[in-house]
Each structure stands twice: as structure tokens, then as C-alpha cells.
Design an enzyme around this catalytic site. Structure first.
Site, PDB file in Angstrom:
ATOM      1  N   LYS A  16       0.826  -1.215   0.000  1.00 19.47           N
ATOM      2  CA  LYS A  16       0.000   0.000   0.000  1.00 19.47           C
ATOM      3  C   LYS A  16       0.860   1.266   0.000  1.00 19.47           C
ATOM      4  CE  LYS A  16      -2.312  -0.910   3.784  1.00 19.47           C
ATOM      5  NZ  LYS A  16      -1.617  -2.138   4.227  1.00 19.47           N
ATOM      6  N   ARG A  87      -9.911  -0.071   9.309  1.00 21.82           N
ATOM      7  CA  ARG A  87      -9.408  -1.409   9.627  1.00 21.82           C
ATOM      8  C   ARG A  87     -10.462  -2.262  10.308  1.00 21.82           C
ATOM      9  NH1 ARG A  87      -3.631   0.019   9.429  1.00 21.82           N
ATOM     10  NH2 ARG A  87      -2.284  -1.711   9.898  1.00 21.82           N
ATOM     11  N   ARG A 121      11.732  -5.759   5.377  1.00 23.71           N
ATOM     12  CA  ARG A 121      11.499  -4.361   4.964  1.00 23.71           C
ATOM     13  C   ARG A 121      12.418  -3.392   5.717  1.00 23.71           C
ATOM     14  NH1 ARG A 121       5.481  -1.999   5.119  1.00 23.71           N
ATOM     15  NH2 ARG A 121       5.590  -2.332   7.365  1.00 23.71           N
ATOM     16  N   ARG A 154      11.307  -1.129  11.128  1.00 22.25           N
ATOM     17  CA  ARG A 154      10.230  -0.769  12.037  1.00 22.25           C
ATOM     18  C   ARG A 154      10.162  -1.742  13.197  1.00 22.25           C
ATOM     19  NH1 ARG A 154       4.807   0.362   8.620  1.00 22.25           N
ATOM     20  NH2 ARG A 154       3.981  -0.757  10.442  1.00 22.25           N
ATOM     21  N   ARG A 165       0.074  -8.893  13.508  1.00 25.75           N
ATOM     22  CA  ARG A 165      -0.612  -7.834  12.740  1.00 25.75           C
ATOM     23  C   ARG A 165      -1.445  -8.437  11.604  1.00 25.75           C
ATOM     24  NH1 ARG A 165       4.343  -4.895  10.893  1.00 25.75           N
ATOM     25  NH2 ARG A 165       2.986  -3.500   9.743  1.00 25.75           N
TER      26      ARG A 165
HETATM   27  P1  AMP Z   1       0.609   0.214   9.516  1.00 23.85           P
HETATM   28  O1  AMP Z   1       1.757   1.141   9.283  1.00 23.85           O
HETATM   29  O2  AMP Z   1      -0.603   0.578   8.674  1.00 23.85           O
HETATM   30  O3  AMP Z   1       0.983  -1.231   9.386  1.00 23.85           O
HETATM   31  O4  AMP Z   1       0.136   0.441  11.024  1.00 23.85           O
HETATM   32  C1  AMP Z   1       1.004   0.192  12.104  1.00 23.85           C
HETATM   33  C2  AMP Z   1       0.196   0.086  13.398  1.00 23.85           C
HETATM   34  O5  AMP Z   1      -0.496   1.310  13.652  1.00 23.85           O
HETATM   35  C3  AMP Z   1      -0.899  -0.977  13.395  1.00 23.85           C
HETATM   36  O6  AMP Z   1      -0.379  -2.260  13.709  1.00 23.85           O
HETATM   37  C4  AMP Z   1      -1.844  -0.440  14.466  1.00 23.85           C
HETATM   38  O7  AMP Z   1      -1.321  -0.664  15.768  1.00 23.85           O
HETATM   39  C5  AMP Z   1      -1.793   1.051  14.218  1.00 23.85           C
HETATM   40  N1  AMP Z   1      -2.820   1.487  13.234  1.00 23.85           N
HETATM   41  C6  AMP Z   1      -2.618   1.974  11.969  1.00 23.85           C
HETATM   42  N2  AMP Z   1      -3.790   2.256  11.363  1.00 23.85           N
HETATM   43  C7  AMP Z   1      -4.766   1.928  12.253  1.00 23.85           C
HETATM   44  C8  AMP Z   1      -6.189   1.962  12.221  1.00 23.85           C
HETATM   45  N3  AMP Z   1      -6.868   2.365  11.135  1.00 23.85           N
HETATM   46  N4  AMP Z   1      -6.867   1.562  13.342  1.00 23.85           N
HETATM   47  C9  AMP Z   1      -6.216   1.156  14.443  1.00 23.85           C
HETATM   48  N5  AMP Z   1      -4.878   1.066  14.534  1.00 23.85           N
HETATM   49  C10 AMP Z   1      -4.152   1.454  13.462  1.00 23.85           C
END
Ligand code: AMP
Length: 211
Positions: A16, A87, A121, A154, A165
């Protein structure tokens, strides 16, 4: 439509971020990503605790915190690609109440491939570009090809947290994908190909609806 409202769905590691960056360049829209916004505010005190407490465990940050971030970001954006949100079903309903979408894209990638991508990554701490220790190495180890920034891993890209996740994603976000599929607005893209191949489909889907 000169300022498309694009929603990009897909599991962590589906690509994404990579495709969003290209959409930003091609269509001149904003990249609204809850993951980045939360990482920048990881230690922020909220009535639910800090985002870090959830993120480091691979869990979802509570809806009210995330909804507010998205509301403010979308109000300020003239055209956007939304990545990492919604989400779950409650976030989907909230999004529905604050904006209209022109395109909903879903990047489809199998679980084993997601884990391979996430654990290898590396991300630029300056411009956010992503690389992979095996599949997409930078010219100089640890240095971003695009801006010369430092690359880091990360904290949630370890194998254990990556798997958590993905399982949180399956449980909470699969109904979101189904919701848009049922509405007949979902454009499904095979995300297991090269970034350039995926991009061709992503760009065409947005351009078609931007006419
Ligand atoms: P990402 O970078 O999208 O993989 O997000 C990293 C982390 O941020 C996730 O594992 C969640 O803990 C939190 N996070 C990101 N987007 C959301 C969302 N829409 N709702 C809840 N938690 C989120």
C-alpha cells in the site's frame, strides 16, 4: 474529477505504501496514512494510553483516536489516497459519514509472502521510501536511494509482531473488504507481482474513474 478520493485496502506488507507514493506523484493528491500519523505521535497521551502500547503489540489503536486523525487529515486534503484505514467495521461506518470515495482498491497478497516482505522491509527515516534486504536492496546498504536518509527496521516488523498484525488484519479488516465487495465498488488487484506491474493496474483503475 481532478482530485480523486482513493481508498487503498490490503494487509500489512501488501504494498500500500509503495503504490500510495506513486499515486501521490501521478495525481497530485495527499497520502493519508494512519500508520505514519500514529508513528509520529506514538508517545502521545490519550485517555486510552499511548498509541505505542497498542502498536508495539501489533494491536489496533482505539477507534476514537484514529478516527480523529483521519477526520482532520481528510478535511485538509484536496484529493487523497487513504492507506491503513478503515481497519474494522466501525471505522468503515465513520469514514462513510465524513467523506465520499471514488475508487476502492484491494491489493491481494498471500500470508507467507506478506511475512517475507514485512520482516525484510527497511524504511527511510526521512522520506518514508521502503526497501527490502533481499528483493529491493538500496545501492548502498542502510542508505536511501531517493534522498540519502538512513534506513531502519520498524519495531513492529519482527516476525512475531508481523504475524500478529496479519492475524489482527484478517479478523478485523476482512469484513471491510467484504463490505466494499458487496457494494460492487471494489477493484481487486493481484499484489504479488512486481511494483511496476501492480502500478499499471492501480493507475489505470484510478485514471478511469478520474475522467
Ligand atoms: P501500519 O503502518 O498501517 O501497518 O500500522 C502500524 C500500526 O499502527 C498498526 O499495527 C496499528 O497498531 C496502528 N494502526 C494503523 N492504522 C490503524 C487503524 N486504522 N486503526 C487502528 N490502529 C491502526
Amino acid at each position: 474529477m481532478s482530485n480523486p478520493h482513493v481508498l487503498l485496502l490490503g494487509a500489512p506488507g501488501a504494498g500500500k505504501g509503495t503504490q500510495s507514493r506513486r499515486l501521490v506523484d501521478e495525481f497530485g493528491i495527499e497520502h493519508v496514512t494512519t500508520g505514519d500519523a500514529l508513528r509520529e505521535n506514538k508517545q502521545m497521551e490519550t485517555e486510552y494510553g499511548t498509541p505505542a502500547e497498542y502498536m508495539d503489540a501489533g494491536e489496533l489503536v482505539p477507534d476514537p483516536v484514529v478516527n480523529e486523525i483521519v477526520k482532520v487529515a481528510l478535511e485538509e486534503a484536496d484529493g487523497y489516497v487513504l492507506d491503513g484505514y478503515p481497519r474494522n467495521e466501525s471505522q468503515t461506518e465513520y469514514l462513510d459519514s465524513i467523506t465520499d470515495l471514488d475508487v476502492v482498491l484491494y491489493l491481494d497478497v498471500a500470508e507467507d509472502e506478506l511475512v517475507r516482505r514485512l520482516t525484510g522491509r527497511r524504511v527511510c527515516d526521512d522520506c518514508g521510501a521502503t526497501f527490502h534486504v533481499e528483493f529491493d536492496q538500496p545501492e548502498e546498504e542502510g542508505v536511501c536511494d531517493e534522498c540519502g536518509g538512513d534506513l531502519y527496521q520498524r519495531e513492529d516488523d519482527t516476525e512475531e509482531t508481523a504475524r500478529e498484525r496479519i492475524s489482527v488484519y484478517e479478523e478485523n479488516t476482512t469484513p471491510v473488504v467484504e463490505y466494499f465487495r458487496d457494494q460492487g465498488v471494489l477493484v481487486e488487484v493481484d499484489g504479488e507481482r512486481t511494483p511496476d506491474e501492480v502500478w499499471t493496474d492501480v493507475r489505470d483503475a484510478v485514471a478511469e474513474r478520474a475522467d
